[in-house]
Scaffold this motif. Sequence first.
Motif, PDB file in Angstrom:
ATOM      1  N   CYS A  33       0.315   5.001  10.117  1.00 18.53           N
ATOM      2  CA  CYS A  33       1.360   4.715   9.160  1.00 18.53           C
ATOM      3  C   CYS A  33       2.083   6.077   8.394  1.00 18.53           C
ATOM      4  CB  CYS A  33       1.110   3.736   8.137  1.00 18.53           C
ATOM      5  SG  CYS A  33       2.107   3.317   6.826  1.00 18.53           S
ATOM      6  N   ALA A  46       1.235  -1.863   3.665  1.00 16.75           N
ATOM      7  CA  ALA A  46       0.470  -3.119   4.115  1.00 16.75           C
ATOM      8  C   ALA A  46       1.197  -3.646   5.077  1.00 16.75           C
ATOM      9  CB  ALA A  46       0.048  -3.993   3.065  1.00 16.75           C
ATOM     10  N   LYS A  47       2.781  -3.474   4.919  1.00 13.67           N
ATOM     11  CA  LYS A  47       3.556  -4.433   5.592  1.00 13.67           C
ATOM     12  C   LYS A  47       3.705  -3.779   7.165  1.00 13.67           C
ATOM     13  CE  LYS A  47       6.817  -6.435   2.547  1.00 13.67           C
ATOM     14  NZ  LYS A  47       6.655  -7.579   3.371  1.00 13.67           N
ATOM     15  N   LEU A  83       0.870  -1.743   8.525  1.00 18.87           N
ATOM     16  CA  LEU A  83      -0.789  -1.781   9.285  1.00 18.87           C
ATOM     17  C   LEU A  83      -1.046  -3.128   9.451  1.00 18.87           C
ATOM     18  CD1 LEU A  83      -2.405   1.080   7.122  1.00 18.87           C
ATOM     19  CD2 LEU A  83      -1.204   1.044   9.358  1.00 18.87           C
ATOM     20  N   GLU A  84      -0.517  -4.214   8.617  1.00 22.04           N
ATOM     21  CA  GLU A  84      -0.948  -5.533   8.619  1.00 22.04           C
ATOM     22  C   GLU A  84       0.112  -6.507   8.865  1.00 22.04           C
ATOM     23  OE1 GLU A  84      -2.313  -6.556   4.599  1.00 22.04           O
ATOM     24  OE2 GLU A  84      -3.576  -4.946   4.517  1.00 22.04           O
ATOM     25  N   GLU A  85       1.282  -6.342   8.898  1.00 25.16           N
ATOM     26  CA  GLU A  85       2.464  -7.090   9.469  1.00 25.16           C
ATOM     27  C   GLU A  85       3.251  -6.366  10.454  1.00 25.16           C
ATOM     28  OE1 GLU A  85       4.608  -8.551   6.204  1.00 25.16           O
ATOM     29  OE2 GLU A  85       2.909  -8.689   4.651  1.00 25.16           O
ATOM     30  N   SER A  86       2.993  -5.407  11.078  1.00 23.75           N
ATOM     31  CA  SER A  86       3.401  -4.819  12.205  1.00 23.75           C
ATOM     32  C   SER A  86       4.738  -4.438  12.251  1.00 23.75           C
ATOM     33  CB  SER A  86       3.328  -5.503  13.400  1.00 23.75           C
ATOM     34  OG  SER A  86       1.763  -5.770  13.461  1.00 23.75           O
TER      35      SER A  86
END
Length: 321
Positions: free
Chosen positions: A78, A98-99, A101-104
């Motif tokens: 990221c 987070a968007k 790494l976690e939400e692609s």
Amino acid sequence: MDKIAVLIPCYNEEKTIGKVVRDARAALPEAVIYVYDNNSSDGTAQIAEQAGAVVRRERMQGKGNVIRRMFREIDAECYVMVDGDDTYPMEDAPQMVAKVLEESADMVVGDRLSSTYFTENKRPFHNMGNSVVRGTINRLFDCDIRDIMTGYRAFSYDFVKTFPVLSRGFEIETEMTIHAVYNNMQIDNVVITYRDRPQGSVSKLNTYSDGLRVLSTIGNLYRNYKPFGFFTFLAALLVLVAFAFFLPILIEFVRTGLVSKFPTLFVCCFVILAAIQSFFAGMILSNMARNNRRDFEIQRNILCQGRKKAEREEAGSQKTE
């Protein structure tokens, strides 16, 4: 490969760069912070290094040139890009990361225009310019990007390694946005709190010359990415011009049965031929653009597979150790 890389392009930001680096380290303690100095004549590089950043230099002047170097040299899961002028709060960075790494998400836009930008920014033509650029791109490319010109963004590895940086200056943000929209990448917006530059810090953006470059970039990218719409519009414009000059000739012919302005008639015929050529050029280029888009998706899949293979090999070597 870094997990998170904070990218800070800088040119003469000695008054603010130290605080930006410290804020980035506090907000993202696991990140590696890179400051790329673009021929600063003050103490920007030294202050950034003292604050704990990895300092590198780009000799070719211009923000686009700096970002090209950054994207080429740094590998990370990221990326967070932020200006070194302390106008963007790093407290919003974890949500943006987070968007990715976690939400692609492929690109996360730090949206200033939905919060404090219009009250904090003291240059009224910047306010108008941001609104014009946002409205133009959203209309031409049928999207809903809330802030086109923001310098605060987060990117995925796939975006960074497939984005062809063509711009040299501040039009780079426009180019990023259109590239992501055209290639159907996942784009998220995070509303951030914008604050104006501190006293003594001077903006490097020229309202008029850079604004014209941005509008020119939008036109060029629209022609390249959506040639059918561009050349169809041009063909329609040529038809209207030809019709405007042909109408008096037609009225005269209906009334008298004579044509007295043969040169004008010939010009109208050539303009109509140019319109037909423009229309078919749009069709041909549109097909080429569709093929380029297909090739891009294939390249992106290959890149994704290569990254996963490298991650598996890295995990295997760590287990061996």
